[in-house]
Design an enzyme around this catalytic site. Structure first.
Site, short mmCIF file in Angstrom:
data_model
loop_
_atom_site.label_atom_id
_atom_site.label_comp_id
_atom_site.label_asym_id
_atom_site.label_seq_id
_atom_site.Cartn_x
_atom_site.Cartn_y
_atom_site.Cartn_z
N ARG A 198 6.97 0.07 13.45
CA ARG A 198 7.78 -0.30 12.28
C ARG A 198 8.92 -1.27 12.62
O ARG A 198 9.61 -1.75 11.75
CB ARG A 198 8.38 0.95 11.62
CG ARG A 198 7.36 1.83 10.96
CD ARG A 198 8.01 2.92 10.13
NE ARG A 198 7.13 4.08 10.03
CZ ARG A 198 6.12 4.18 9.16
NH1 ARG A 198 5.89 3.22 8.28
NH2 ARG A 198 5.35 5.25 9.14
N ARG A 254 4.95 10.89 -2.22
CA ARG A 254 4.68 10.57 -0.82
C ARG A 254 5.97 10.73 0.01
O ARG A 254 6.95 10.03 -0.22
CB ARG A 254 4.23 9.11 -0.77
CG ARG A 254 4.10 8.54 0.60
CD ARG A 254 4.03 7.02 0.52
NE ARG A 254 3.87 6.48 1.83
CZ ARG A 254 4.21 5.24 2.19
NH1 ARG A 254 4.71 4.42 1.30
NH2 ARG A 254 4.04 4.84 3.41
N HIS A 269 4.16 -4.82 8.97
CA HIS A 269 4.24 -4.65 10.42
C HIS A 269 3.08 -5.27 11.20
O HIS A 269 3.12 -5.31 12.42
CB HIS A 269 4.34 -3.15 10.74
CG HIS A 269 5.41 -2.46 9.95
ND1 HIS A 269 6.72 -2.89 9.96
CD2 HIS A 269 5.36 -1.39 9.10
CE1 HIS A 269 7.44 -2.10 9.16
NE2 HIS A 269 6.63 -1.20 8.62
N PRO A 305 0.79 -1.22 0.00
CA PRO A 305 0.00 0.00 0.00
C PRO A 305 0.82 1.28 0.00
O PRO A 305 1.85 1.37 0.68
CB PRO A 305 -0.82 -0.10 1.29
CG PRO A 305 -0.04 -1.03 2.16
CD PRO A 305 0.59 -2.02 1.22
N ILE A 320 12.47 0.62 1.32
CA ILE A 320 13.23 1.78 0.81
C ILE A 320 13.92 2.49 1.97
O ILE A 320 15.09 2.85 1.90
CB ILE A 320 12.26 2.71 0.05
CG1 ILE A 320 11.71 1.99 -1.19
CG2 ILE A 320 12.95 4.02 -0.33
CD1 ILE A 320 10.53 2.68 -1.83
N SER A 321 13.17 2.68 3.03
CA SER A 321 13.74 3.24 4.27
C SER A 321 14.22 2.08 5.13
O SER A 321 14.08 0.92 4.74
CB SER A 321 12.67 4.05 5.02
OG SER A 321 11.63 3.20 5.46
N ASP A 334 1.42 -15.63 6.72
CA ASP A 334 1.03 -16.99 6.29
C ASP A 334 1.29 -17.21 4.81
O ASP A 334 1.69 -18.29 4.39
CB ASP A 334 -0.45 -17.24 6.60
CG ASP A 334 -0.70 -17.55 8.07
OD1 ASP A 334 0.28 -17.82 8.80
OD2 ASP A 334 -1.87 -17.52 8.48
#
Ligand code: DQA
Length: 155
Positions: free
Chosen positions: A121, A27, A89, A19, A110-111, A96
């Site tokens: 996180r 963003r 998270h 998402p 990315i971070s 599963d």
């Protein structure tokens, strides 16, 4: 292995994004950078060609869609680079789905979520099933993840 032989089958790799990653470039660029999602798709496809991989990049904001993709990857034994974004998270369903993968799974962010201030996180439901992790490398992390998979493709 970074070279290909005409007789080698081109190995399929899925790069699956969760998402809000469709909003890359817009963003929180101070965290995720200025590369757009469209740029990322083009880069991954090019990196894949360079590595002799047939890379398909997808993104969804709908958890069930990601689960369907992971289930198909399990059936087809397709290697996966997964940036599950926020689902990382807390999603037991993603946990599963990842558990049944047989081909290599690379977890990517990315971070570096573990170095970010939000406590939530610091947990990942992907890590237990990942063969390899790439975090905190920006968009270049996708290249590193594909390189890792190209290396595992040589045997
Ligand atoms: C992310 C990190 C996650 O914590 C966050 O929810 C994202 C992106 C990353 O790529 O750094 O959406 O997975």
């Amino acid at each position: 292995m970074t070279t290909t032989d005409a007789n080698d089958p081109v190995r399929k790799v899925l790069v699956l994004n969760g998402p809000n990653l469709g909003r890359l470039g817009k963003r929180q660029p101070e965290i995720y950078g200025h590369t757009t999602y469209a740029d990322l798709v083009g880069l991954c496809e090019q990196w894949g060609r360079d590595l002799g991989l047939d890379v398909e990049v997808r993104q969804t904001n709908h958890e069930g869609v990601l689960l369907d993709w992971l289930n198909q990857a399990a059936d087809d034994a397709t290697p996966v680079v997964l940036n599950a974004a926020a689902w990382t998270h807390y999603s037991l369903a993603v946990y599963d789905a990842c558990a049944q993968l047989t081909a290599p799974l690379v977890e990517l962010h990315i971070s570096n979520p573990r170095e970010r201030p939000e406590e939530f996180r610091h947990t990942s439901y992907v890590t237990p099933h990942a063969q390899h992790e790439v975090v905190g490398q920006g968009v270049d992390g996708y290249r590193q993840a594909l390189e890792h998979l190209a290396g595992t493709a040589s045997d």
